[in-house]
Design a protein around this motif. Structure first.
Motif, PDB file in Angstrom:
ATOM      1  N   ARG A  95       0.815  -1.216   0.000  1.00 39.72           N
ATOM      2  CA  ARG A  95       0.000   0.000   0.000  1.00 39.72           C
ATOM      3  C   ARG A  95       0.852   1.270   0.000  1.00 39.72           C
ATOM      4  O   ARG A  95       2.062   1.234   0.188  1.00 39.72           O
ATOM      5  N   TYR A  96       0.158   2.381  -0.217  1.00 39.51           N
ATOM      6  CA  TYR A  96       0.740   3.723  -0.127  1.00 39.51           C
ATOM      7  C   TYR A  96       1.884   3.921  -1.128  1.00 39.51           C
ATOM      8  O   TYR A  96       2.949   4.438  -0.789  1.00 39.51           O
ATOM      9  N   ASN A 130      -5.941   2.897  -1.377  1.00 40.29           N
ATOM     10  CA  ASN A 130      -4.976   2.222  -0.511  1.00 40.29           C
ATOM     11  C   ASN A 130      -5.636   1.385   0.575  1.00 40.29           C
ATOM     12  O   ASN A 130      -5.087   0.387   1.020  1.00 40.29           O
ATOM     13  N   SER A 160       7.628  -0.961   8.786  1.00 43.38           N
ATOM     14  CA  SER A 160       6.771  -0.905   7.594  1.00 43.38           C
ATOM     15  C   SER A 160       6.690  -2.232   6.858  1.00 43.38           C
ATOM     16  O   SER A 160       5.855  -2.401   5.975  1.00 43.38           O
ATOM     17  N   ARG A 169       3.424  -2.414   3.798  1.00 45.80           N
ATOM     18  CA  ARG A 169       3.826  -1.109   3.265  1.00 45.80           C
ATOM     19  C   ARG A 169       5.192  -1.156   2.603  1.00 45.80           C
ATOM     20  O   ARG A 169       5.519  -0.279   1.815  1.00 45.80           O
ATOM     21  N   SER A 170       6.010  -2.147   2.916  1.00 48.67           N
ATOM     22  CA  SER A 170       7.328  -2.333   2.294  1.00 48.67           C
ATOM     23  C   SER A 170       7.581  -3.826   2.148  1.00 48.67           C
ATOM     24  O   SER A 170       7.058  -4.638   2.926  1.00 48.67           O
TER      25      SER A 170
END
Length: 296
Positions: A95-96, A130, A160, A169-170
């Motif tokens: 996401r993001y 997201n 993350s 997120r990562s």
């Protein structure tokens, strides 16, 4: 003539505190400049690795990284290839991710190779919400056996990389492998091509910019700020030393040796002779002089 003070005022409490603040600011500016120049060197080293690996021959992924292993710094951005089958049910949404101001997600799908080890493939970016996007909302990869080529990347680190409900997120191969209960190669691959091609391709990753960034000029700016602080302190100290007594003591006067304020009178430009009215004086004398009869 303007009076000149000695440098003794520099040991006063006020000036010592001022000097300490300036020294701290100068040191901080120097450290930040060094940090920026360090980032510049890191960027140059990264650019050299990318340029070298961009032209290197394509290598099987198993030649550069092993299951649960770590991608070497010198191998990042090397072009690798692998063949296997996508495990679509294990798709992970990253996401993001933003492109050109639009929000979206990256789609990571494990490619299970012939020996059962999965290679995490970041298939690309798609514009999406997201929060509500899941694996069923993104375009599907090719079915059956697929050969992929892409740039080998190192794992991200930190909070993350946590995986929740097949979302992160990562990208970290270790965290994703644990969440999916899959044996995975270390690192991941930014997809460059798939064979066969998917019905609906995603926006592929691109090589990063190979410029040196703004770090050199940022470093110079911080060093300039430090010199400005030291130079400003020196000027203020010099100005304080050469300051006139009138400016230090105020408009009314200057302190003498005892610390008392002495009023400074303007110099005389000559004598002042009072003006008298002779006629008026004679009249006043006549008014007070007795008459011939002796009466007033």
């Amino acid at each position: 003539m303007r009076a000149v003070r000695s440098w003794g005022f520099l040991v006063s409490r006020r000036w010592v505190a001022f000097a300490l603040v300036v020294a701290l600011l100068a040191w901080l500016a120097w450290w930040l400049g060094e940090w920026q120049f360090g980032r510049l060197e890191d960027r140059k080293a990264r650019n050299a690795i990318i340029e070298r690996n961009e032209t290197a021959p394509v290598a099987p992924v198993a030649d550069l990284v092993s299951e649960g292993g770590e991608v070497a710094v010198d191998d990042e951005w090397r072009v690798v290839t692998a063949t296997g089958t996508y495990a679509v049910e294990d798709t992970v949404i990253v996401r993001y991710r933003t492109r050109d101001g639009a929000s979206g997600v990256d789609v990571v799908v494990p490619l299970v190779t012939g020996d059962g080890t999965a290679l995490l493939v970041d298939r690309g970016w798609v514009a999406a919400d997201n929060r509500g996007t899941d694996a069923g909302d993104v375009p599907a990869p090719p079915e059956g056996e697929v050969t992929v080529t892409g740039w080998l990347r190192r794992d991200a680190t930190g909070d993350s990389t946590a995986v929740t409900d097949q979302s992160t997120r990562s990208i970290s191969s270790e965290r994703i492998g644990e969440a999916l209960d899959l044996p995975v190669y270390g690192g991941f691959v930014d997809l460059r091509s798939e064979d066969p091609e998917p019905d609906q391709p995603l926006a592929r990753a691109e090589l990063p910019e190979l410029d040196n960034g703004p770090h050199f000029f940022y470093g110079l700016q911080w060093w300039f700020f430090g010199l400005l602080a030291v130079g400003g302190f020196g000027y203020l100290a010099w100005d304080e030393r050469r300051g006139s007594p009138g400016r230090r003591g105020g408009r009314g006067g200057a302190p003498d040796d005892t610390g008392q304020t002495v009023r400074i009178m303007p110099p005389s430009t000559g004598t002042i002779t009072p003006v008298t009215n002779d006629a008026a004086g004679d009249s006043r004398k006549a008014a007070t002089r007795p008459n011939s009869s002796g009466s007033p």
